[in-house]
Design a protein around this motif. Structure first.
Motif, short mmCIF file in Angstrom:
data_model
loop_
_atom_site.label_atom_id
_atom_site.label_comp_id
_atom_site.label_asym_id
_atom_site.label_seq_id
_atom_site.Cartn_x
_atom_site.Cartn_y
_atom_site.Cartn_z
N LYS A 7 -24.09 209.01 94.11
CA LYS A 7 -24.94 208.47 95.18
C LYS A 7 -24.13 207.49 96.00
O LYS A 7 -23.48 206.59 95.46
CB LYS A 7 -26.15 207.76 94.57
N GLN A 8 -24.17 207.66 97.32
CA GLN A 8 -23.46 206.73 98.21
C GLN A 8 -24.30 205.48 98.39
O GLN A 8 -25.47 205.55 98.77
CB GLN A 8 -23.17 207.38 99.56
N LEU A 9 -23.71 204.32 98.10
CA LEU A 9 -24.42 203.04 98.20
C LEU A 9 -23.99 202.20 99.39
O LEU A 9 -24.77 201.41 99.88
CB LEU A 9 -24.18 202.22 96.93
N VAL A 50 -13.28 205.99 95.26
CA VAL A 50 -14.29 205.33 96.10
C VAL A 50 -15.39 204.70 95.24
O VAL A 50 -16.54 204.62 95.65
CB VAL A 50 -14.89 206.31 97.13
N LYS A 51 -15.03 204.23 94.05
CA LYS A 51 -16.03 203.71 93.11
C LYS A 51 -16.76 202.48 93.64
O LYS A 51 -17.86 202.19 93.21
CB LYS A 51 -15.39 203.42 91.76
N HIS A 52 -16.18 201.77 94.61
CA HIS A 52 -16.82 200.60 95.19
C HIS A 52 -17.86 201.00 96.25
O HIS A 52 -18.61 200.14 96.71
CB HIS A 52 -15.77 199.67 95.81
N LEU A 53 -17.92 202.28 96.62
CA LEU A 53 -18.87 202.76 97.62
C LEU A 53 -19.98 203.62 97.02
O LEU A 53 -20.98 203.88 97.71
CB LEU A 53 -18.14 203.60 98.69
N VAL A 54 -19.82 204.07 95.79
CA VAL A 54 -20.76 205.01 95.19
C VAL A 54 -21.20 204.55 93.81
O VAL A 54 -20.59 203.68 93.20
CB VAL A 54 -20.15 206.43 95.09
N SER A 55 -22.28 205.16 93.31
CA SER A 55 -22.67 204.99 91.92
C SER A 55 -22.76 206.38 91.30
O SER A 55 -23.01 207.36 92.00
CB SER A 55 -24.02 204.28 91.82
N THR A 56 -22.55 206.44 89.99
CA THR A 56 -22.60 207.74 89.30
C THR A 56 -23.51 207.64 88.09
O THR A 56 -23.69 206.56 87.53
CB THR A 56 -21.20 208.17 88.83
N GLU A 57 -24.05 208.78 87.71
CA GLU A 57 -24.82 208.89 86.47
C GLU A 57 -24.75 210.33 86.01
O GLU A 57 -24.50 211.23 86.82
CB GLU A 57 -26.26 208.45 86.66
#
Length: 59
Positions: A7-9, A50-57
């Motif tokens: 998900k893009q945050l 791009v872990k600072h821009l997105v979240s994962t699950e």
């Protein structure tokens, strides 16, 4: 293979071009958008970039 939801945050505005292209390659175009991918090493590497821009699950 396991599936992950990405998900893009945060916005890609004022980000380096390679990060913008990585988000585009993941299929993310707008904040709040969620995409599902197989958890392959290629995808996990892109998410890590791009872990600072997105979240994962896990899906």
């Amino acid at each position: 293979m396991a599936k992950i939801k990405v998900k893009q945050l945060r916005s890609s505005i004022k980000r380096p071009q390679n990060q913008k292209r990585t988000l585009e390659a993941l299929g993310l175009k707008r904040i709040g958008q969620v995409v599902e991918h197989e958890a392959t090493p290629n995808i996990l590497g892109m998410v890590n970039k791009v872990k600072h821009l997105v979240s994962t699950e896990e899906a």
